[in-house]
Design a protein around this motif. Structure first.
Motif, PDB file in Angstrom:
ATOM      1  N   TYR A 241      -1.210  12.086  -3.986  1.00  0.00           N
ATOM      2  CA  TYR A 241      -0.872  12.650  -2.676  1.00  0.00           C
ATOM      3  C   TYR A 241      -1.165  11.639  -1.567  1.00  0.00           C
ATOM      4  O   TYR A 241      -0.337  11.434  -0.660  1.00  0.00           O
TER       5      TYR A 241
ATOM      6  N   LYS B 202      -1.302   8.404  -1.781  1.00  0.00           N
ATOM      7  CA  LYS B 202      -0.335   7.306  -1.895  1.00  0.00           C
ATOM      8  C   LYS B 202       0.956   7.654  -1.157  1.00  0.00           C
ATOM      9  O   LYS B 202       1.498   6.828  -0.400  1.00  0.00           O
ATOM     10  N   ALA B 203       1.447   8.868  -1.354  1.00  0.00           N
ATOM     11  CA  ALA B 203       2.684   9.296  -0.688  1.00  0.00           C
ATOM     12  C   ALA B 203       2.501   9.364   0.826  1.00  0.00           C
ATOM     13  O   ALA B 203       3.377   8.939   1.590  1.00  0.00           O
ATOM     14  N   GLU B 204       1.356   9.903   1.275  1.00  0.00           N
ATOM     15  CA  GLU B 204       1.099  10.028   2.709  1.00  0.00           C
ATOM     16  C   GLU B 204       0.966   8.652   3.369  1.00  0.00           C
ATOM     17  O   GLU B 204       1.485   8.417   4.473  1.00  0.00           O
TER      18      GLU B 204
ATOM     19  N   GLY C 110       4.375   6.998   3.632  1.00  0.00           N
ATOM     20  CA  GLY C 110       5.145   7.592   4.724  1.00  0.00           C
ATOM     21  C   GLY C 110       4.680   7.113   6.081  1.00  0.00           C
ATOM     22  O   GLY C 110       5.491   6.808   6.966  1.00  0.00           O
TER      23      GLY C 110
END
Length: 341
Positions: A233, A235-237, A240
């Motif tokens: 999670y 990593k994705a944030e 972005g």
């Protein structure tokens, strides 16, 4: 948020320019360009001061060349007068922003550096090991894709303008940055700008994502956690945020989520939960350096003091890993002699 005005006068003061030159001159006093500048030092600094005050200063084209260790990189070395301006700028501006950087960013900062970052990583590891088995500790390690090349000047200027409300200092910032995107590797201001730019990511990770065990060294960063899913999670944030706010991307081949038990490549070491070892490429580079120093000394191109300083630096670096036998092997039979000896 505290803001700062009237910085330009401090940057352009003769005292600051002289301090900047003396700082730049350290370890370079026998260079030809430095010797030439020394001869007319006061006159040269006054002329440089006049150019800055009148807003007519223009940076000269840098000298460019490639280095090949640890990888091929283009270096852009600014002219001597421009480097004095860089030092004068950082003398005044850098302390303002250093106060805002988080504790756990370690590149190009006073009393920080690689060993401090590794000690901090060890502290984080021990904290987690006091509650969890090492098989439950995971890390997410990331690296920014072509970081220096992709720093956006307009975003960087906005970051600086949050604190500095001085039009002439912003003018000087723009002059140092130049046009286009990206900043050169090799200038003092580039180190400062690069650290500051990712300071925005630090703030996001620490305050928005509330990550406790996080360390950054320039464009490399690592997070420790006991939940692999949470790291996915994060990593994705982070990806972005980098894309939306800084126009950057995590390097697709240099991002990994894995158990710490397997070890992590960090700042020249292979780090495990209980110990660390020097990475093989680090050892290989030092072998090459020893060979090159032996050749240069033989040809009279390097002094014993320079060799000694280089070796002492590497020993200090390698001592924090399990390396006694390796150091003994590499240095035990290191013999040098000159061509005419």
């Amino acid at each position: 948020m505290k803001t700062y005005k009237h910085l330009f006068e401090q940057i352009c003061s003769f005292e600051n320019l002289l301090k900047a030159y003396e700082r730049f001159r350290r370890g370079k006093k026998w260079r030809r360009d430095v010797l030439e500048f020394d001869y007319f030092c006061e006159k040269e600094l006054l002329a440089l001061q006049d150019e800055l005050i009148s807003l007519t200063w223009q940076p000269s084209p840098p000298k460019t060349f490639y280095i090949f260790e640890p990888r091929k990189r283009l270096i852009a070395a600014a002219a001597l007068r421009d480097r004095i301006v860089h030092h004068a700028y950082c003398n005044v501006v850098e302390p303002i922003f250093d106060k805002r950087l988080i504790y756990d960013t370690y590149a190009c900062r006073k009393d920080k550096g690689t060993l401090s970052a590794l000690r901090r990583f060890g502290k984080f590891t021990r904290e987690l090991l006091s509650y969890y088995d090492d098989s439950r500790i995971y890390f997410f390690k990331g690296d920014i894709l072509k970081y220096f090349e992709n720093i956006d000047h307009s975003i960087l200027i906005k970051v600086i303008e949050k604190r500095i409300k001085d039009e002439r200092t912003i003018w000087l910032t723009r002059k140092i940055l130049g046009t286009g995107t990206g900043i050169p590797i090799g200038n003092l201001t580039s180190q400062f700008f690069a650290n500051l730019y990712l300071g925005e990511l630090d703030q996001f990770i620490k305050h928005n994502l509330r990550v406790k065990h996080y360390i950054r060294y320039m464009d490399d960063f690592v997070i420790l956690d006991v939940c692999k899913k949470r790291l996915g999670y994060l990593k994705a944030e982070i990806g972005g945020f980098l894309n939306d706010n800084l126009k950057l991307r995590i390097h697709p081949q240099k991002q990994v989520i894995a158990p710490l038990r397997r070890g992590i490549d960090l700042l020249g070491y292979r780090v495990y939960s209980t110990h660390k070892r020097l990475r093989r490429d680090n050892v290989r580079r030092f072998r090459k350096r020893l060979k090159l120093m032996r050749y240069k000394y033989k040809m009279g191109k390097i002094s014993l003091n320079q060799i000694s300083s280089s070796i002492r630096g590497w020993i200090a670096y390698s001592r924090s890993a399990r390396s006694f036998n390796l150091r003994k092997k590499l240095l035990g039979n290191f013999v040098i002699f000159k061509e005419n000896e």
